[in-house]
Design a protein around this motif. Structure first.
Motif, PDB file in Angstrom:
ATOM      1  N   SER A   1       0.642  -1.160   0.101  1.00 59.39           N
ATOM      2  CA  SER A   1      -0.020  -0.004   0.004  1.00 59.39           C
ATOM      3  C   SER A   1       0.849   1.396   0.021  1.00 59.39           C
ATOM      4  CB  SER A   1      -0.927   0.157   1.218  1.00 59.39           C
ATOM      5  OG  SER A   1      -2.075  -0.920   0.990  1.00 59.39           O
ATOM      6  N   ILE A   2       2.258   1.310   0.422  1.00 59.02           N
ATOM      7  CA  ILE A   2       3.042   2.311   0.228  1.00 59.02           C
ATOM      8  C   ILE A   2       3.105   2.636  -1.058  1.00 59.02           C
ATOM      9  CG2 ILE A   2       5.348   3.140   0.456  1.00 59.02           C
ATOM     10  CD1 ILE A   2       5.718   1.003   2.694  1.00 59.02           C
ATOM     11  N   ARG A   3       3.351   1.780  -2.003  1.00 61.99           N
ATOM     12  CA  ARG A   3       3.411   2.129  -3.641  1.00 61.99           C
ATOM     13  C   ARG A   3       2.010   2.864  -4.018  1.00 61.99           C
ATOM     14  NH1 ARG A   3       3.338  -1.988  -8.253  1.00 61.99           N
ATOM     15  NH2 ARG A   3       3.906  -0.669  -9.996  1.00 61.99           N
ATOM     16  N   LEU A   4       0.907   2.015  -3.618  1.00 56.65           N
ATOM     17  CA  LEU A   4      -0.247   2.404  -4.088  1.00 56.65           C
ATOM     18  C   LEU A   4      -0.630   3.740  -3.585  1.00 56.65           C
ATOM     19  CD1 LEU A   4      -2.044  -0.972  -3.192  1.00 56.65           C
ATOM     20  CD2 LEU A   4      -2.000   0.073  -5.630  1.00 56.65           C
ATOM     21  N   LEU A   5      -0.148   4.240  -2.434  1.00 49.70           N
ATOM     22  CA  LEU A   5      -0.619   5.599  -1.877  1.00 49.70           C
ATOM     23  C   LEU A   5       0.004   6.551  -2.568  1.00 49.70           C
ATOM     24  CD1 LEU A   5      -0.930   4.405   1.805  1.00 49.70           C
ATOM     25  CD2 LEU A   5      -2.642   5.726   0.407  1.00 49.70           C
ATOM     26  N   ALA A   6       1.537   6.330  -2.857  1.00 48.34           N
ATOM     27  CA  ALA A   6       2.531   7.231  -3.288  1.00 48.34           C
ATOM     28  C   ALA A   6       2.640   7.493  -4.761  1.00 48.34           C
ATOM     29  CB  ALA A   6       3.821   7.145  -2.741  1.00 48.34           C
ATOM     30  N   ASN A   7       2.904   6.398  -5.372  1.00 46.69           N
ATOM     31  CA  ASN A   7       2.806   6.244  -6.868  1.00 46.69           C
ATOM     32  C   ASN A   7       1.516   6.214  -7.591  1.00 46.69           C
ATOM     33  OD1 ASN A   7       3.158   4.590  -9.435  1.00 46.69           O
ATOM     34  ND2 ASN A   7       4.917   5.466  -9.045  1.00 46.69           N
ATOM     35  N   GLY A   8       0.352   5.561  -6.790  1.00 47.42           N
ATOM     36  CA  GLY A   8      -0.973   5.625  -7.541  1.00 47.42           C
ATOM     37  C   GLY A   8      -1.798   6.744  -7.175  1.00 47.42           C
ATOM     38  N   ARG A   9      -2.014   6.737  -5.695  1.00 49.66           N
ATOM     39  CA  ARG A   9      -3.083   7.837  -5.347  1.00 49.66           C
ATOM     40  C   ARG A   9      -2.528   9.586  -5.299  1.00 49.66           C
ATOM     41  NH1 ARG A   9      -7.249   7.721  -1.205  1.00 49.66           N
ATOM     42  NH2 ARG A   9      -8.375   9.077  -3.028  1.00 49.66           N
ATOM     43  N   ALA A  10      -1.343   9.630  -4.767  1.00 51.55           N
ATOM     44  CA  ALA A  10      -0.976  11.026  -4.582  1.00 51.55           C
ATOM     45  C   ALA A  10      -0.763  11.669  -5.853  1.00 51.55           C
ATOM     46  CB  ALA A  10       0.332  10.881  -3.761  1.00 51.55           C
ATOM     47  N   ARG A  11      -0.124  11.114  -6.879  1.00 51.29           N
ATOM     48  CA  ARG A  11       0.128  11.633  -7.977  1.00 51.29           C
ATOM     49  C   ARG A  11      -0.815  11.945  -8.804  1.00 51.29           C
ATOM     50  NH1 ARG A  11       4.986   9.118 -11.400  1.00 51.29           N
ATOM     51  NH2 ARG A  11       3.308   7.607 -11.648  1.00 51.29           N
ATOM     52  N   ALA A  12      -1.969  10.888  -8.911  1.00 54.62           N
ATOM     53  CA  ALA A  12      -3.191  11.091  -9.579  1.00 54.62           C
ATOM     54  C   ALA A  12      -3.939  12.367  -9.027  1.00 54.62           C
ATOM     55  CB  ALA A  12      -4.026   9.886  -9.480  1.00 54.62           C
ATOM     56  N   LEU A  13      -3.891  12.398  -7.713  1.00 51.63           N
ATOM     57  CA  LEU A  13      -4.638  13.302  -7.122  1.00 51.63           C
ATOM     58  C   LEU A  13      -3.905  14.919  -7.445  1.00 51.63           C
ATOM     59  CD1 LEU A  13      -5.470  11.450  -3.709  1.00 51.63           C
ATOM     60  CD2 LEU A  13      -7.115  12.548  -5.063  1.00 51.63           C
ATOM     61  N   GLY A  14      -2.802  14.790  -7.360  1.00 51.78           N
ATOM     62  CA  GLY A  14      -1.832  15.875  -7.676  1.00 51.78           C
ATOM     63  C   GLY A  14      -2.585  16.499  -9.132  1.00 51.78           C
ATOM     64  N   LYS A  15      -2.663  15.759  -9.919  1.00 53.87           N
ATOM     65  CA  LYS A  15      -3.083  16.155 -11.237  1.00 53.87           C
ATOM     66  C   LYS A  15      -4.521  16.480 -11.406  1.00 53.87           C
ATOM     67  CE  LYS A  15       0.385  15.163 -14.356  1.00 53.87           C
ATOM     68  NZ  LYS A  15       0.906  16.154 -15.136  1.00 53.87           N
ATOM     69  N   THR A  16      -5.400  16.279 -10.168  1.00 51.98           N
ATOM     70  CA  THR A  16      -6.660  16.437 -10.265  1.00 51.98           C
ATOM     71  C   THR A  16      -6.857  17.882  -9.222  1.00 51.98           C
ATOM     72  OG1 THR A  16      -7.282  15.324  -8.399  1.00 51.98           O
ATOM     73  CG2 THR A  16      -7.631  14.269 -10.465  1.00 51.98           C
ATOM     74  N   GLY A  17      -5.788  18.250  -8.635  1.00 51.43           N
ATOM     75  CA  GLY A  17      -5.733  19.505  -7.768  1.00 51.43           C
ATOM     76  C   GLY A  17      -6.362  19.437  -6.314  1.00 51.43           C
ATOM     77  N   ASP A  18      -6.452  18.175  -5.961  1.00 52.64           N
ATOM     78  CA  ASP A  18      -6.800  17.941  -4.502  1.00 52.64           C
ATOM     79  C   ASP A  18      -5.544  17.917  -3.639  1.00 52.64           C
ATOM     80  OD1 ASP A  18      -8.054  17.343  -2.172  1.00 52.64           O
ATOM     81  OD2 ASP A  18      -9.370  15.475  -3.378  1.00 52.64           O
ATOM     82  N   ARG A  19      -5.394  19.072  -3.110  1.00 45.05           N
ATOM     83  CA  ARG A  19      -4.123  19.262  -2.157  1.00 45.05           C
ATOM     84  C   ARG A  19      -4.359  18.414  -0.842  1.00 45.05           C
ATOM     85  NH1 ARG A  19      -0.875  23.685  -3.597  1.00 45.05           N
ATOM     86  NH2 ARG A  19      -1.654  24.942  -5.343  1.00 45.05           N
TER      87      ARG A  19
ATOM     88  N   ALA B   1      -5.991  15.957  -0.263  1.00 42.63           N
ATOM     89  CA  ALA B   1      -5.830  14.561  -0.358  1.00 42.63           C
ATOM     90  C   ALA B   1      -4.567  13.901  -0.873  1.00 42.63           C
ATOM     91  CB  ALA B   1      -6.809  13.940  -1.643  1.00 42.63           C
ATOM     92  N   VAL B   2      -3.810  14.878  -1.267  1.00 42.28           N
ATOM     93  CA  VAL B   2      -2.457  14.538  -1.651  1.00 42.28           C
ATOM     94  C   VAL B   2      -1.587  14.462  -0.437  1.00 42.28           C
ATOM     95  CG1 VAL B   2      -0.573  15.403  -2.781  1.00 42.28           C
ATOM     96  CG2 VAL B   2      -2.351  15.513  -3.958  1.00 42.28           C
ATOM     97  N   GLU B   3      -1.967  15.449   0.435  1.00 40.87           N
ATOM     98  CA  GLU B   3      -1.035  15.484   1.852  1.00 40.87           C
ATOM     99  C   GLU B   3      -1.366  14.068   2.564  1.00 40.87           C
ATOM    100  OE1 GLU B   3       1.284  17.268   2.311  1.00 40.87           O
ATOM    101  OE2 GLU B   3       1.022  18.655   0.842  1.00 40.87           O
ATOM    102  N   GLN B   4      -2.593  13.814   2.617  1.00 35.77           N
ATOM    103  CA  GLN B   4      -3.048  12.613   3.393  1.00 35.77           C
ATOM    104  C   GLN B   4      -2.412  11.434   2.884  1.00 35.77           C
ATOM    105  OE1 GLN B   4      -7.571  13.026   3.202  1.00 35.77           O
ATOM    106  NE2 GLN B   4      -7.635  13.990   4.962  1.00 35.77           N
ATOM    107  N   ALA B   5      -2.472  11.186   1.497  1.00 36.09           N
ATOM    108  CA  ALA B   5      -2.042   9.757   1.059  1.00 36.09           C
ATOM    109  C   ALA B   5      -0.435   9.942   1.093  1.00 36.09           C
ATOM    110  CB  ALA B   5      -2.184   9.797  -0.558  1.00 36.09           C
ATOM    111  N   ILE B   6       0.302  11.144   0.969  1.00 32.66           N
ATOM    112  CA  ILE B   6       1.810  10.870   1.404  1.00 32.66           C
ATOM    113  C   ILE B   6       2.018  10.607   2.650  1.00 32.66           C
ATOM    114  CG2 ILE B   6       3.952  12.269   1.269  1.00 32.66           C
ATOM    115  CD1 ILE B   6       2.718  13.775  -1.201  1.00 32.66           C
ATOM    116  N   GLY B   7       1.262  11.297   3.551  1.00 31.43           N
ATOM    117  CA  GLY B   7       1.317  10.972   5.273  1.00 31.43           C
ATOM    118  C   GLY B   7       1.194   9.663   5.325  1.00 31.43           C
ATOM    119  N   GLN B   8      -0.017   9.115   4.809  1.00 27.65           N
ATOM    120  CA  GLN B   8      -0.020   7.462   5.080  1.00 27.65           C
ATOM    121  C   GLN B   8       0.970   6.769   4.729  1.00 27.65           C
ATOM    122  OE1 GLN B   8      -4.191   6.517   3.704  1.00 27.65           O
ATOM    123  NE2 GLN B   8      -3.770   4.386   4.350  1.00 27.65           N
ATOM    124  N   ALA B   9       1.561   7.096   3.456  1.00 28.51           N
ATOM    125  CA  ALA B   9       2.614   6.196   2.799  1.00 28.51           C
ATOM    126  C   ALA B   9       4.000   6.398   3.814  1.00 28.51           C
ATOM    127  CB  ALA B   9       2.774   6.685   1.384  1.00 28.51           C
TER     128      ALA B   9
END
Length: 446
Positions: A269-287, A289-297
């Motif tokens: 889930s570390i990869r799923l959060l950092a590589n999967g969620r955080a980068r995609a959320l960054g492209k959608t502009g959800d600041r 959610a990005v911080e939450q995903a990186i923190g969880q990773a």
């Protein structure tokens, strides 16, 4: 008197009642089966005159060796348990007369019980159930081949290693068409899933996102059949990775989020959060959610005590901390969090620079270069110098992520197109992207 088995009856019908005639047919069948099962050992099988006499006469206490059984079944089209059982129906008239004569001579013998089981049939069935066309040496070879591909990937790249990965997948699939006991079959499913997953990752790097999606789906489905959560989550992460580079950011996030929800504390889930969620959320502009995903990773990284350094991009092992932070950098670039990009990049700079991955060094340079252009006071010269370094580091092994980010950097430098450094970078980018592999990526992107 010899026992009339189904084998004896079939050989009489086919006029294979001499050793020479039988051996010729048997060796041809062994050669054909060796080709069909991709098992070259079978092609060397032969039958001695003594073996033939024992088989033909039904003088067996135990069945032949497993490989010989396989050839006999292929040659005669019947299970070995039937071939070496006594034939009652369809016997020749001569054989029936002999049976009748023996019956008259031994009228005092009790008739066979209808429910009596033949010990040979029991032994035969056990051998059939435990027979395997994939021994431990073959499974070890396939596993070590996959390990070799992952360890050499960042040096040799997808164009060199894809043929080998395809061969591993094909051999695993061919073996799965045969027979194995549960332990070996489970391992073949795992190896086939991982070979498909590696091919899916390579397809992303080559810009073929439809092919990647197919491979990742296969890897996920095969791993779920055997309950291999580790490979399943890795395949989901690679599918999310493919969707991200295909520009399908909402789908990339949804794919990774669903996998994390299934196993929120798993190391994958570390990869799923950092590589999967955080980068995609960054492209959608959800600041947020990005911080939450990186923190969880990062919290999961501490929980699993992952390596500090930059792990291989294609490894099945959990993400190292430096790779998680490198993905965080990319997420912040999309959000234009310039200060955070430069801070995180500086934090991992030494680890990235001492890694063997030229792609990772290229990608971090391109992220920092983009951030330098996003500052209130853009540092154009430094940004273009980093962009040129990134292209040279990647050299003649382009991958889609480097292509996309170097192209984006060129586009973002558009307002300063008359600046000498921007013109120089533009010339270098056009030359670099004229390679056949990069042209294929440009076509896929368009």
């Amino acid at each position: 008197m010899p026992r009339t088995t189904l084998l004896r009856q079939l050989l009489q019908q086919r006029h294979l009642t001499t050793h020479e005639a039988f051996a010729a047919q048997y060796e041809r069948a062994a050669t054909r089966l060796a080709e069909l099962d991709r098992d070259p050992r079978l092609a060397s099988l032969q039958v001695s005159p003594r073996q033939f006499d024992r088989w033909y006469g039904g003088e067996l206490l135990t069945l032949p060796r497993p490989d010989a059984c396989r050839v006999l079944e292929h040659m005669l089209g019947r299970p070995v348990s039937e071939l070496f059982s006594t034939a009652y129906d369809g016997d020749s008239e001569h054989d029936r007369d002999e049976e009748s004569s023996r019956g008259r001579q031994a009228t005092s013998a009790p008739p066979p019980r209808e429910d009596e089981e033949n010990p040979m049939d029991i032994v035969t069935r056990t051998r059939q159930l435990t027979a395997s066309n994939a021994d431990d040496a073959t499974l070890t070879f396939l596993d070590s081949s996959l390990e070799g591909i992952t360890s050499r990937y960042e040096q040799d790249g997808p164009y060199v290693l894809r043929p080998q990965a395809r061969q591993v997948r094909q051999l695993a699939h061919t073996l799965l068409d045969g027979r194995q006991p549960p332990r070996a079959r489970r391992e073949l499913f795992r190896l086939a899933a991982r070979a498909s997953g590696l091919l899916g990752y390579m397809a992303v790097n080559m810009g073929d996102f439809a092919l990647s999606e197919a491979y990742c789906t296969e890897a996920r489905d095969l791993s779920r059949e055997i309950g291999d959560l580790d490979t399943d989550l890795w395949a989901c992460g690679t599918l999310s990775f493919s969707l991200y580079y295909a520009g399908r950011y909402d789908e990339a996030d949804a794919c990774a989020a669903a996998a994390v929800e299934r196993a929120p504390r798993h190391a994958q889930s570390i990869r799923l959060l950092a590589n999967g969620r955080a980068r995609a959320l960054g492209k959608t502009g959800d600041r947020r959610a990005v911080e939450q995903a990186i923190g969880q990773a990062l919290r999961l990284s501490d929980l699993h005590e992952v390596p500090v350094g930059l792990t291989s991009c294609i490894s099945f092992e959990p993400y190292g901390r430096a790779r998680t932070l490198a993905n965080a950098v990319t997420s912040h670039v999309a959000l234009r969090n310039t200060a955070q990009v430069l801070c995180d990049a500086e934090h991992i700079d030494d680890l990235v620079e001492h890694s063997t991955s030229s792609w990772s060094r290229s990608l971090v340079r391109l992220d920092v270069a983009t951030a330098l252009l996003q500052q209130r006071a853009p540092d154009i010269d430094h940004a273009m110098a980093l962009g040129s370094e990134a292209l040279r580091l990647c050299g003649d092994t382009p991958i889609s992520s480097v292509y996309q980010r170097s192209r984006d950097l060129h586009e973002q430098a558009g307002p300063w197109r008359d600046h000498p450094a921007v013109r120089d970078y533009g010339d270098e980018f056009r030359t670099w992207s004229s390679q056949p592999a990069a042209l294929a990526m440009a076509s896929s992107a368009s």
